[in-house]
Each structure stands twice: as structure tokens, then as C-alpha cells.
Design a protein around this motif. Structure first.
Motif, short mmCIF file in Angstrom:
data_model
loop_
_atom_site.label_atom_id
_atom_site.label_comp_id
_atom_site.label_asym_id
_atom_site.label_seq_id
_atom_site.Cartn_x
_atom_site.Cartn_y
_atom_site.Cartn_z
N LYS A 44 2.18 1.45 19.01
CA LYS A 44 1.04 0.92 18.10
C LYS A 44 0.66 -0.26 18.76
O LYS A 44 1.21 -0.81 19.07
CB LYS A 44 1.50 0.95 16.69
N GLU A 45 -0.69 -0.44 18.73
CA GLU A 45 -1.25 -1.52 18.94
C GLU A 45 -0.95 -2.22 20.20
O GLU A 45 -1.27 -1.50 21.23
CB GLU A 45 -1.05 -2.60 17.97
N ASN A 46 -0.33 -3.31 20.31
CA ASN A 46 -0.03 -3.85 21.84
C ASN A 46 1.55 -3.60 22.08
O ASN A 46 1.86 -4.31 22.90
CB ASN A 46 -0.43 -5.27 21.90
N ASP A 47 1.99 -2.53 21.11
CA ASP A 47 3.58 -2.52 21.66
C ASP A 47 3.87 -1.16 22.15
O ASP A 47 4.12 -0.11 21.11
CB ASP A 47 4.34 -2.92 20.47
N TRP A 48 3.84 -0.85 23.37
CA TRP A 48 3.96 0.47 24.04
C TRP A 48 5.29 0.56 24.93
O TRP A 48 5.55 -0.24 25.69
CB TRP A 48 2.63 0.84 24.70
N LYS A 49 5.57 1.73 24.96
CA LYS A 49 6.86 2.15 25.70
C LYS A 49 6.68 3.50 26.57
O LYS A 49 6.49 4.43 25.65
CB LYS A 49 8.31 2.10 24.84
N PRO A 50 7.05 3.25 27.65
CA PRO A 50 6.91 4.88 28.42
C PRO A 50 8.05 5.60 28.16
O PRO A 50 9.29 5.47 28.25
CB PRO A 50 6.78 4.31 29.74
N TYR A 51 7.84 7.10 27.98
CA TYR A 51 8.66 8.05 27.97
C TYR A 51 8.31 9.23 29.06
O TYR A 51 7.33 9.70 28.86
CB TYR A 51 8.70 8.82 26.45
N THR A 52 9.31 9.67 29.76
CA THR A 52 8.96 10.55 30.55
C THR A 52 8.97 12.11 29.88
O THR A 52 9.99 12.31 29.04
CB THR A 52 10.09 10.77 31.68
N PHE A 53 7.99 12.91 29.94
CA PHE A 53 8.10 14.17 29.38
C PHE A 53 8.80 15.17 30.03
O PHE A 53 8.85 15.45 31.38
CB PHE A 53 6.55 14.62 29.26
N GLU A 54 9.66 15.86 29.55
CA GLU A 54 10.56 16.65 30.09
C GLU A 54 10.33 18.14 29.99
O GLU A 54 10.51 18.94 30.73
CB GLU A 54 12.23 16.57 29.55
N ASN A 55 9.93 18.48 28.50
CA ASN A 55 9.60 19.89 28.33
C ASN A 55 8.82 19.89 27.05
O ASN A 55 8.81 18.99 26.17
CB ASN A 55 11.14 20.71 28.00
N GLY A 56 8.34 21.15 26.72
CA GLY A 56 7.37 21.07 25.61
C GLY A 56 7.15 22.59 25.15
O GLY A 56 7.28 23.66 26.01
N ALA A 57 6.62 22.87 23.99
CA ALA A 57 6.45 24.18 23.49
C ALA A 57 5.29 24.31 22.38
O ALA A 57 5.48 23.26 21.71
CB ALA A 57 7.81 24.78 22.74
N LEU A 58 4.43 25.12 22.45
CA LEU A 58 3.32 25.23 21.47
C LEU A 58 3.89 26.06 20.30
O LEU A 58 4.53 27.07 20.29
CB LEU A 58 2.27 26.04 22.26
N GLN A 59 3.67 25.31 19.35
CA GLN A 59 4.05 25.94 17.94
C GLN A 59 2.93 26.05 17.09
O GLN A 59 1.69 25.66 17.35
CB GLN A 59 5.00 24.69 17.00
N PRO A 60 3.05 27.14 16.18
CA PRO A 60 2.02 27.39 15.19
C PRO A 60 0.93 25.95 14.87
O PRO A 60 -0.42 26.39 14.78
CB PRO A 60 2.44 28.16 14.01
N LYS A 61 1.65 25.09 14.35
CA LYS A 61 0.61 24.20 13.81
C LYS A 61 0.95 22.83 14.53
O LYS A 61 0.36 21.83 13.95
CB LYS A 61 1.11 23.87 12.13
#
Length: 168
Positions: A44-61
């Protein structure tokens, strides 16, 4: 990474399951569009941290995503409310007459009579068309983002000219 170098694309709604997955609300044209980016910046605002995306799934909502280093439900839950952003440099160039929502937020909205209606505070998707949510003093206006009402977007000048009255 500075906030001005990032474009917010959604936020973490909470944990998904017990193995460190997060539930994500994406603010992208295609729900799974975030999966195209290998590194997500959370914060948020000026406090950001990187995360490597490993996997994902599309859910209904929503989306469910697994991020490197987030290994259990508690770690995932700790990310609740964090915004998800990607570097602006990684986004494809907008087509002629198209705009990233992030670029429209904060622009001043002025009608044809030169009256300032306020500033764009957010955009909403309705299915039929997007809406500019304009906050001006005590008034909030929702202006359809269609050619009939949005006459010109001047990103460099920070303005949007509309065919909309103060009394609408």
C-alpha cells in the motif's frame, strides 16, 4: 519500487485454503490477466514488496493464487487487504482511445461550460459500460464512460472534458 512506477491491478481478499494460497480480486479486463505477470508487488502507498507468482486458478467470484514464500494459511491471511500491482513498464501500450483505469483516477472532470465537476475517484464496471465516479465537494456523480458523455481525455493536462451538467 516506487508507487508511481506501479499500476494497481487488484487486491488480496484473504486466504484460500490452508496451503498458502490467497484469494484475489482482480481489476483487469480479463479476470486471469494477472497470471501473465511473473512478479506481483503487494503493499500500500509507498510500502511494496515483490512476490513471485507460482500458480493460479480462476474461481467463480475471484482468483486463487500461490505466491512464493507464502506457505500457510496464516501467511496468506496476513496479506489480506494488500493491493496487487505490476510495474507500469511491463504493461502493453494502451490502444488509441483506450486508457488504463489507473491513469484516469485523479483527473479533473470539467464540463463544456468550464464548470469543474470534481476528480475521478474510481471507475466501476457495470457490464454495459464503465462508469467514472467523480467526487466534487459533497456531490458524487457517476458518468458513463462512453463517447456521448466523455468528449476528451487529456492525460498530459490531467483533465477529462464531459457533456454533463452540475445538476445531473
Amino acid at each position: 519500487m516506487r508507487s508511481e512506477d506501479l499500476v494497481v491491478m487488484g487486491f488480496v481478499r484473504g486466504a484460500f485454503g490452508v496451503k498458502g494460497w490467497v484469494k484475489v480480486q482482480a481489476d483487469t479486463e480479463y479476470a486471469d490477466g494477472l497470471f501473465d505477470y511473473p512478479v506481483w508487488w503487494l503493499g500500500k502507498e509507498n510500502d511494496w514488496k515483490p512476490y513471485t507468482f507460482e500458480n493460479g486458478a480462476l474461481q467463480p467470484k475471484a482468483l486463487a493464487a500461490k505466491l512464493e514464500g507464502v506457505e500457510d494459511r496464516d501467511a496468506a491471511e496476513a496479506l489480506r487487504g494488500m493491493q496487487i500491482a505490476v510495474p507500469r513498464a511491463e504493461l502493453p501500450a494502451a490502444e488509441e482511445g483506450e486508457y488504463y483505469w489507473a491513469d484516469l483516477i485523479g483527473l479533473e472532470v470539467v464540463n463544456q461550460q468550464g464548470e469543474v465537476l470534481g476528480k475521478v475517484s474510481e471507475l466501476m464496471e457495470t457490464g454495459a459500460h464503465d462508469l467514472l465516479v467523480v467526487q466534487g465537494g459533497d456531490a458524487q456523480r457517476m458518468i458513463p464512460f462512453v463517447d456521448q458523455y466523455v468528449l476528451e481525455v487529456q492525460l498530459a493536462e490531467g483533465k477529462i472534458q464531459v457533456d454533463w451538467g452540475l445538476d445531473y
